[in-house]
Design a protein around this motif. Sequence first.
Motif, mmCIF file in Angstrom:
data_model
loop_
_atom_site.group_PDB
_atom_site.id
_atom_site.type_symbol
_atom_site.label_atom_id
_atom_site.label_comp_id
_atom_site.label_asym_id
_atom_site.label_seq_id
_atom_site.Cartn_x
_atom_site.Cartn_y
_atom_site.Cartn_z
ATOM 1 N N PHE A 1 7.325 -8.444 -3.991
ATOM 2 C CA PHE A 1 5.972 -8.802 -3.522
ATOM 3 C C PHE A 1 5.319 -9.852 -4.434
ATOM 4 N N PRO A 2 5.964 -11.019 -4.583
ATOM 5 C CA PRO A 2 5.451 -11.992 -5.560
ATOM 6 C C PRO A 2 4.016 -12.450 -5.256
ATOM 7 N N ASP A 3 3.685 -12.604 -3.960
ATOM 8 C CA ASP A 3 2.339 -13.081 -3.621
ATOM 9 C C ASP A 3 1.272 -12.051 -3.982
ATOM 10 N N GLU A 4 1.568 -10.779 -3.680
ATOM 11 C CA GLU A 4 0.595 -9.724 -4.005
ATOM 12 C C GLU A 4 0.434 -9.579 -5.522
ATOM 13 N N VAL A 5 1.568 -9.706 -6.252
ATOM 14 C CA VAL A 5 1.496 -9.627 -7.717
ATOM 15 C C VAL A 5 0.621 -10.768 -8.236
ATOM 16 N N GLU A 6 0.854 -11.951 -7.678
ATOM 17 C CA GLU A 6 0.110 -13.137 -8.106
ATOM 18 C C GLU A 6 -1.394 -12.993 -7.825
ATOM 19 N N LEU A 7 -1.726 -12.469 -6.671
ATOM 20 C CA LEU A 7 -3.156 -12.408 -6.311
ATOM 21 C C LEU A 7 -3.878 -11.227 -6.977
ATOM 22 N N LEU A 8 -3.129 -10.187 -7.301
ATOM 23 C CA LEU A 8 -3.786 -9.042 -7.935
ATOM 24 C C LEU A 8 -3.932 -9.207 -9.451
ATOM 25 N N PRO B 1 -0.827 9.069 -8.770
ATOM 26 C CA PRO B 1 -1.060 10.510 -8.886
ATOM 27 C C PRO B 1 -2.388 10.930 -8.272
ATOM 28 N N GLY B 2 -3.391 10.045 -8.174
ATOM 29 C CA GLY B 2 -4.677 10.453 -7.625
ATOM 30 C C GLY B 2 -5.689 9.330 -7.717
ATOM 31 N N ALA B 3 -6.865 9.567 -7.109
ATOM 32 C CA ALA B 3 -7.876 8.515 -7.012
ATOM 33 C C ALA B 3 -8.316 8.006 -8.388
ATOM 34 N N ASP B 4 -8.315 8.884 -9.379
ATOM 35 C CA ASP B 4 -8.763 8.466 -10.718
ATOM 36 C C ASP B 4 -7.754 7.531 -11.382
ATOM 37 N N GLN B 5 -6.558 7.460 -10.835
ATOM 38 C CA GLN B 5 -5.494 6.660 -11.454
ATOM 39 C C GLN B 5 -5.178 5.376 -10.675
ATOM 40 N N ARG B 6 -5.990 5.085 -9.632
ATOM 41 C CA ARG B 6 -5.598 3.995 -8.728
ATOM 42 C C ARG B 6 -5.561 2.626 -9.410
ATOM 43 N N ALA B 7 -6.585 2.340 -10.212
ATOM 44 C CA ALA B 7 -6.612 1.036 -10.891
ATOM 45 C C ALA B 7 -5.387 0.908 -11.790
ATOM 46 N N LYS B 8 -5.025 2.024 -12.414
ATOM 47 C CA LYS B 8 -3.863 2.031 -13.307
ATOM 48 C C LYS B 8 -2.577 1.784 -12.504
ATOM 49 N N THR B 9 -2.524 2.376 -11.315
ATOM 50 C CA THR B 9 -1.336 2.185 -10.462
ATOM 51 C C THR B 9 -1.191 0.711 -10.066
ATOM 52 N N ILE B 10 -2.319 0.079 -9.772
ATOM 53 C CA ILE B 10 -2.281 -1.360 -9.444
ATOM 54 C C ILE B 10 -1.720 -2.137 -10.644
ATOM 55 N N ALA B 11 -2.180 -1.771 -11.845
ATOM 56 C CA ALA B 11 -1.697 -2.457 -13.053
ATOM 57 C C ALA B 11 -0.191 -2.247 -13.208
ATOM 58 N N GLU B 12 0.271 -1.062 -12.877
ATOM 59 C CA GLU B 12 1.712 -0.783 -12.953
ATOM 60 C C GLU B 12 2.477 -1.599 -11.908
ATOM 61 N N PRO C 1 9.118 -4.667 -12.381
ATOM 62 C CA PRO C 1 10.050 -5.773 -12.102
ATOM 63 C C PRO C 1 10.466 -5.838 -10.631
ATOM 64 N N GLN C 2 10.686 -4.688 -10.042
ATOM 65 C CA GLN C 2 11.090 -4.642 -8.638
ATOM 66 C C GLN C 2 9.983 -5.204 -7.733
ATOM 67 N N CYS C 3 8.755 -4.764 -8.025
ATOM 68 C CA CYS C 3 7.618 -5.231 -7.224
ATOM 69 C C CYS C 3 7.412 -6.728 -7.390
ATOM 70 N N LEU D 1 0.837 -1.202 0.000
ATOM 71 C CA LEU D 1 0.000 0.000 0.000
ATOM 72 C C LEU D 1 0.878 1.261 0.000
ATOM 73 N N ALA D 2 1.965 1.190 0.732
ATOM 74 C CA ALA D 2 2.898 2.327 0.741
ATOM 75 C C ALA D 2 3.426 2.584 -0.673
ATOM 76 N N TRP D 3 3.807 1.526 -1.348
ATOM 77 C CA TRP D 3 4.296 1.670 -2.737
ATOM 78 C C TRP D 3 3.227 2.308 -3.610
ATOM 79 N N LEU D 4 1.995 1.800 -3.461
ATOM 80 C CA LEU D 4 0.892 2.301 -4.293
ATOM 81 C C LEU D 4 0.669 3.790 -4.035
ATOM 82 N N ASN D 5 0.637 4.156 -2.744
ATOM 83 C CA ASN D 5 0.420 5.562 -2.392
ATOM 84 C C ASN D 5 1.497 6.458 -2.982
#
Length: 451
Positions: free
Chosen positions: A98-105, A76-87, A92-94, A68-72
């Motif tokens: 965070f392999p488990d979070e990448v896998e589940l998301l 850039p803003g609430a309208d971009q959150r889904a896009k941030t998750i996709a990023e 590669p670093q994430c 969540l810290a990484w995402l925050n």
Amino acid sequence: MKRAIFAVVGHPNKGKSSIVSTLSRNDSIEISTRSGTTSHSGRYRVETAHSGYELVDTPGFQRPRKVLAWLNKNSPGADQRAKTIAEFIEDPQCRQNFPDEVELLSPIVKGAAILYVVDGSRPYDAEYDAEMEILRWTGQPSMALINPIENEKHVDSWSQALAQYFKTVRIFNPMEADFSKQIELLKVFSHLNPNWAATLNALTDDLQQQRLAQKNKAALLLARLVEDLCFYRESQKVLTEQQAKVAQPLLEQKYKAWMVAREEKGIRELMANYAHFQVDFSIDDLSLPPDLFDCDQWYMWGLDKQQLATASAVAGAAAGAAVDLAVAGHSFMLGAIGGGLVGFGSAWFGAGKLVDVKLKGLPLGGFEACYGPVKNKNFPYVVIGRFIHIYNQVSDRNHAKRGRLEVLATDFQQKVMTLEKSSQKALHQACDKLVKQKTVDDLANILLALF
Ligand SMILES: Nc1nc2c(ncn2[C@@H]2O[C@H](COP(=O)(O)OP(=O)(O)O)[C@@H](O)[C@H]2O)c(=O)[nH]1
Ligand SMILES: [Mg+2]
């Protein structure tokens, strides 16, 4: 996205895999007390005649706060959150950190709806907020399931916390939820995404049809089983009566082995009919009363003496002697009939209480020694009672349940008593025919009343 897909997500060890297992009727999915058992997402398709959907079993969240810290930091803003998750899942670093979070998301980013699972027997704490917040960022349709693993102690506080993040919250216990509860849940799923409503409605209709078909099939399996067991006999040609005496224990052994194996096969077929392939079960577990061949214990499985007497009367069979014989556990056909039946000494009879034991003279000399078929009038009821008993356990067994099949006695006698009179009569007549080795028309249909 046309196909309905649900990603089952949450903390490790909250019953995600159990829920997937029960809903997809798949008893091969790994479930474990060991946290982190599911390291890669598994996709399980549920296919029915006219519909289908998919469940994704995911690894649990491992480091939600850091994610969540990484995402925050990167949004850039609430309208971009889904896009941030996709990023996040592409970074590669994430992917490394965070392999488990990448896998589940990943499945959620691709369009899966979210089923967030928590344990209602453990207290809510703020740590879960990060998980729920991350899920909210995806913007995907979602609901929460409270799995009361040990008890419902914290269900209320969980309901309050979950309501902050999810519009729909339900209690669902994957070990215990029966078929109707599962259907109920699927109906809730159909409201999550309007695009999926039609396909999920078709799905629940199909599943209900399927369940009926399974019941009919179970009755058919029993019909074949009881017929086979009632008709079976083991025989061997022998030259002399002396040879027959020697052959008798072997015949008896072979006969019993065949009968036991046939019953077990029937039960395995029943389990397969309900997609239970891994159930730890041995036919010996059914020996609550010692075994299929212990007549004295039969009343526990089949009918009791009085019921049996009534059954004979209802079936229109000769009362009196026939019933007494059945109750005593032996009914022999002795004396000369046709080709010549020769009775044997008492040892021969004693061992053959349950069945017909004959030595038949053959036209070209020598004899045919026979063991079987069954003569005891209670026998078909015993076979039916045992099968119905297993049916009761198996048809309602959730696929998340592992470990041995619990053998809990069910009251077969009571079940027979509460049948409609016409069904009772049909059953008694059928059993009466079966012990006379006569085929019964429509046996499966007659037996269906017991399922
Ligand atoms: N008694 C009980 N145990 C459960 C229930 N759900 C899960 N468990 C147990 O909890 C453990 C973790 O379950 P699992 O489905 O692997 O959780 P996951 O890590 O979230 O996939 C296993 O030992 C399960 O048998 C439940 O509803 N009742
Ligand atoms: Mg798991």
